[in-house]
Design an enzyme around this catalytic site. Structure first.
Site, PDB file in Angstrom:
ATOM      1  N   ILE A  12       0.785  -1.171  -0.051  1.00 46.26           N
ATOM      2  CA  ILE A  12      -0.039  -0.052  -0.135  1.00 46.26           C
ATOM      3  C   ILE A  12       0.964   1.320  -0.053  1.00 46.26           C
ATOM      4  O   ILE A  12       0.678   2.255  -0.714  1.00 46.26           O
ATOM      5  CB  ILE A  12      -0.863   0.007   1.385  1.00 46.26           C
ATOM      6  N   LEU A  33      12.360  -3.400   5.524  1.00 43.98           N
ATOM      7  CA  LEU A  33      12.663  -4.131   4.359  1.00 43.98           C
ATOM      8  C   LEU A  33      12.395  -5.545   4.945  1.00 43.98           C
ATOM      9  O   LEU A  33      13.020  -6.563   4.168  1.00 43.98           O
ATOM     10  CB  LEU A  33      14.051  -4.166   3.526  1.00 43.98           C
ATOM     11  N   SER A 124      -7.518  -1.250   9.680  1.00 43.72           N
ATOM     12  CA  SER A 124      -8.205  -2.237   8.717  1.00 43.72           C
ATOM     13  C   SER A 124      -9.521  -2.643   9.167  1.00 43.72           C
ATOM     14  O   SER A 124      -9.667  -2.376  10.414  1.00 43.72           O
ATOM     15  CB  SER A 124      -7.213  -3.378   9.104  1.00 43.72           C
ATOM     16  N   TYR A 152      -3.212  -9.454  15.043  1.00 51.01           N
ATOM     17  CA  TYR A 152      -2.973  -8.463  14.243  1.00 51.01           C
ATOM     18  C   TYR A 152      -4.026  -7.368  14.313  1.00 51.01           C
ATOM     19  O   TYR A 152      -3.773  -6.287  14.393  1.00 51.01           O
ATOM     20  CB  TYR A 152      -2.865  -9.255  12.587  1.00 51.01           C
ATOM     21  N   LYS A 156      -4.119  -3.371  15.429  1.00 56.23           N
ATOM     22  CA  LYS A 156      -4.659  -2.232  14.671  1.00 56.23           C
ATOM     23  C   LYS A 156      -5.644  -1.200  15.704  1.00 56.23           C
ATOM     24  O   LYS A 156      -5.755   0.032  15.727  1.00 56.23           O
ATOM     25  CB  LYS A 156      -5.575  -2.578  13.501  1.00 56.23           C
ATOM     26  N   ASN A 202      -3.304 -14.164   1.190  1.00 61.44           N
ATOM     27  CA  ASN A 202      -4.601 -13.639   0.836  1.00 61.44           C
ATOM     28  C   ASN A 202      -4.900 -14.052  -0.758  1.00 61.44           C
ATOM     29  O   ASN A 202      -4.052 -14.721  -1.265  1.00 61.44           O
ATOM     30  CB  ASN A 202      -4.481 -12.051   0.662  1.00 61.44           C
TER      31      ASN A 202
HETATM   32  C1  WQD Z   1     -10.418 -13.135   1.467  1.00 58.67           C
HETATM   33  C2  WQD Z   1     -11.488 -14.156   1.056  1.00 58.67           C
HETATM   34  C3  WQD Z   1     -11.073 -16.277   2.624  1.00 58.67           C
HETATM   35  C4  WQD Z   1      -7.173 -17.177   0.741  1.00 58.67           C
HETATM   36  C5  WQD Z   1      -7.317 -10.092   5.512  1.00 58.67           C
HETATM   37  C6  WQD Z   1      -6.981  -9.325   6.771  1.00 58.67           C
HETATM   38  C7  WQD Z   1      -7.267  -7.840   6.508  1.00 58.67           C
HETATM   39  C8  WQD Z   1      -6.527  -7.377   5.263  1.00 58.67           C
HETATM   40  C9  WQD Z   1      -6.828  -8.351   4.147  1.00 58.67           C
HETATM   41  C10 WQD Z   1      -4.162  -6.738   5.974  1.00 58.67           C
HETATM   42  C11 WQD Z   1     -11.945 -15.153   2.465  1.00 58.67           C
HETATM   43  C12 WQD Z   1     -11.134 -16.587   0.951  1.00 58.67           C
HETATM   44  C13 WQD Z   1      -8.355 -16.732   1.014  1.00 58.67           C
HETATM   45  C14 WQD Z   1      -7.258 -18.432  -0.038  1.00 58.67           C
HETATM   46  C15 WQD Z   1      -9.819 -18.576   0.141  1.00 58.67           C
HETATM   47  N1  WQD Z   1      -4.970  -7.606   5.465  1.00 58.67           N
HETATM   48  N2  WQD Z   1      -9.478 -17.305   1.015  1.00 58.67           N
HETATM   49  N3  WQD Z   1      -8.235 -18.974  -0.223  1.00 58.67           N
HETATM   50  O1  WQD Z   1      -9.172 -12.689   5.508  1.00 58.67           O
HETATM   51  O2  WQD Z   1     -10.846 -11.075   4.261  1.00 58.67           O
HETATM   52  O3  WQD Z   1      -8.707 -10.134   5.072  1.00 58.67           O
HETATM   53  O4  WQD Z   1      -6.432  -9.722   4.512  1.00 58.67           O
HETATM   54  O5  WQD Z   1      -4.547  -5.467   5.957  1.00 58.67           O
HETATM   55  O6  WQD Z   1      -6.790  -7.167   7.470  1.00 58.67           O
HETATM   56  O7  WQD Z   1      -7.784  -9.635   7.691  1.00 58.67           O
HETATM   57  O8  WQD Z   1      -8.497 -11.816   3.115  1.00 58.67           O
HETATM   58  O9  WQD Z   1      -7.537 -12.499   0.894  1.00 58.67           O
HETATM   59  O10 WQD Z   1      -7.091 -13.574   3.332  1.00 58.67           O
HETATM   60  O11 WQD Z   1      -9.400 -13.719   2.212  1.00 58.67           O
HETATM   61  O12 WQD Z   1     -10.731 -18.911   0.095  1.00 58.67           O
HETATM   62  O13 WQD Z   1      -6.088 -19.126  -0.199  1.00 58.67           O
HETATM   63  O14 WQD Z   1     -10.900 -15.400   0.681  1.00 58.67           O
HETATM   64  O15 WQD Z   1     -11.666 -17.586   3.156  1.00 58.67           O
HETATM   65  O16 WQD Z   1     -13.216 -15.486   2.484  1.00 58.67           O
HETATM   66  P1  WQD Z   1      -9.363 -11.291   4.437  1.00 58.67           P
HETATM   67  P2  WQD Z   1      -8.044 -12.878   2.253  1.00 58.67           P
END
Ligand code: WQD
Length: 336
Positions: A12, A33, A124, A152, A156, A202
Site C-alpha cells: 500500500i 525491508l 483495517s 494482528y 490495529k 491472501n
Molecule cells: C478473502 C477471502 C477467505 C485465501 C485479510 C485481513 C485484512 C487485510 C486483508 C491486511 C476469505 C478466502 C483466501 C485462499 C480462500 N490484511 N480465501 N483461499 O481474510 O478477508 O482479510 O487480508 O491489511 O486485515 O484480515 O483476506 O484475502 O485472506 O481472504 O478461499 O487461499 O478469500 O476465506 O473469504 P481477509 P483474504
C-alpha cells in the site's frame, strides 16, 4: 506537503507514494525491508521520475529513526509499517504486539519531539470484529477488543485507541484513521504490486500465482457460508483507489473543527471467492483451477463497508472495477 512514509516500500505504501507525487507532495520513505524490497522504491522512482529519499530503518529503533527526524522536516507522517498476516499473528502474537505497537509509539513520540502534528494510520476492517454486520459504517461500535479474531487486528485497534487518546489530550495533534477493506490489484505500469514473500495468505495474490502456473490450484476455504454461493464475501478495493484515498484524506489537516477522523476505504460492494475467480478468468482469458476445502479459522461470512462517509467528507470514491483489479494483478504477477 512533505510526508514521512513509514513502511513505504510495502504494497500500500509504494502505491500511495506514487499518488502523493502525482499530486505534488514529496516523500521521505523509511522501511526495514522485513516484508518489502528496495526494488519497489526504485520502481516507484521510475513511475514518478523523481528521487525518493530512502532510509533503511526499523521504526522500533528510536535512536536510528530519530536521525531521520533530525535530518528531514515533515508536515505529516503516514504509518504503514507493521506485520500484517492474520494467521501468523495467531501463532506469534508477542512479535506482533511488540513490533506493531512499539513502532507506532516510537513514531508518535518522535513526532512530538520534532513538532510534527499530523498523522495518518493504515488501519483495517478487522477492527470491527467478527460480529459486525455488513455493510459496516464507521459509527458502528468498533474497537470491541473482545471480538476481534486475531492479534494482528487487535494491534490495529490498539493503535487506533492510542491515536484517539492522543488526539483527545492534544488539540494540535491531528489523526486520520483509514480502515481498509481488501486491497488488491497493482499499478497500471505493473512495476509495483502485491509481492508477498513465500506462499500468499491472501486470496488475490494466491489466484495470481495459480493463474501464472506458480501454484497448482486455489484452495477455496469453505462453501457453506451464509452467502449467495456459500463462499466468503469481501469488499475488494483496487490499491490505486486506496492510495488516492490517502491523498484525499490529507485535507483533514486543514480542519479547524476536529482533530480526529475515521474513514472506511472500500467500494461498498461484496464479492464472493467464486465471483472473484470467475472475474479473474474472464478478465485474463484463462482458467483458475480450484478445490473447495474446509473453512479457515477466523474467517467470517461477509465483510463489506458503507463508504459514504469518505465519499462525502473526502470527495473520494473508489472508481476501478473488479475486472481492472484482476487484470492489473495478473499483469504484475506475469511481469515479476
Ligand atoms: C478473502 C477471502 C477467505 C485465501 C485479510 C485481513 C485484512 C487485510 C486483508 C491486511 C476469505 C478466502 C483466501 C485462499 C480462500 N490484511 N480465501 N483461499 O481474510 O478477508 O482479510 O487480508 O491489511 O486485515 O484480515 O483476506 O484475502 O485472506 O481472504 O478461499 O487461499 O478469500 O476465506 O473469504 P481477509 P483474504
Amino acid at each position: 506537503m512533505r510526508i514521512l512514509v513509514a513502511g513505504g516500500a510495502g504494497y500500500i505504501g509504494s502505491h500511495t507514494i506514487v499518488e502523493l507525487y502525482t499530486k505534488g507532495h514529496t516523500v521521505v520513505c523509511v522501511d526495514n525491508l522485513y516484508n518489502a524490497k528496495l526494488s519497489a522504491i526504485k520502481n516507484v522512482e521510475k513511475i514518478v521520475k523523481k528521487q525518493i529519499p530512502f532510509y533503511k530503518v526499523d521504526c522500533c529503533d528510536k535512536k536510528k529513526l530519530e536521525t531521520v527526524f533530525k535530518k528531514e522536516k515533515f508536515d505529516a507522517v503516514i504509518m504503514f509499517q507493521g506485520y500484517k498476516a492474520v494467521g501468523e499473528s495467531v501463532k506469534i502474537p508477542i512479535k506482533y504486539y511488540r513490533n506493531n505497537l512499539d513502532s507506532a509509539l516510537t513514531i508518535i513520540e518522535l513526532m512530538d519531539k520534532y513538532n510534527v502534528h499530523n498523522i495518518m494510520f493504515s488501519s483495517s476492517a478487522t477492527v470491527y470484529g467478527k460480529n459486525a454486520k455488513s455493510p459496516i459504517k464507521e459509527t458502528d461500535d468498533a474497537l470491541r477488543l473482545n471480538d476481534i479474531t486475531n492479534p494482528y487486528g487487535e494491534t490495529k485497534a490498539m493503535i487506533e485507541k492510542i491515536l484517539m487518546d492522543k488526539a483527545a489530550a492534544d488539540s494540535k495533534f491531528k489523526a486520520v484513521i483509514l480502515r481498509y477493506f481488501n486491497p488488491v490489484g497493482a499499478h497500471e505500469s505493473a512495476l509495483i504490486g502485491e509481492d508477498p514473500n513465500g506462499i500468499p495468505n491472501n486470496l488475490m495474490p494466491y489466484i495470481a500465482k495459480v493463474a501464472t502456473g506458480k501454484l497448482p490450484y486455489l484452495n477455496v476455504y469453505g462453501n457453506d457460508y451464509k452467502t449467495k454461493d456459500g463462499t466468503g464475501v469481501r469488499d475488494y478495493i483496487h490499491v490505486v483507489d486506496l492510495a488516492k484515498g490517502h491523498v484525499a484524506a490529507l485535507k483533514c489537516y486543514k480542519s479547524k473543527k476536529q482533530n480526529l477522523f475515521v474513514y472506511n476505504l472500500g467500494t461498498g460492494n461484496g464479492t464472493s471467492v467464486l465471483d472473484l475467480v470467475k472475474a479473474y478468468e474472464k478478465a485474463n482469458k484463462l482458467k483458475v483451477k480450484y478445490k473447495i476445502v474446509g473453512r479457515r479459522a477466523g474467517d467470517v461470512d461477509k465483510l463489506y463497508c458503507k463508504p459514504t462517509k469518505a465519499n462525502k467528507e473526502l470527495g473520494w470514491m473508489a472508481k476501478l472495477d473488479i475486472e481492472s483489479m484482476c487484470e492489473s494483478s495478473y499483469n504484475f504477477e506475469n511481469k515479476k
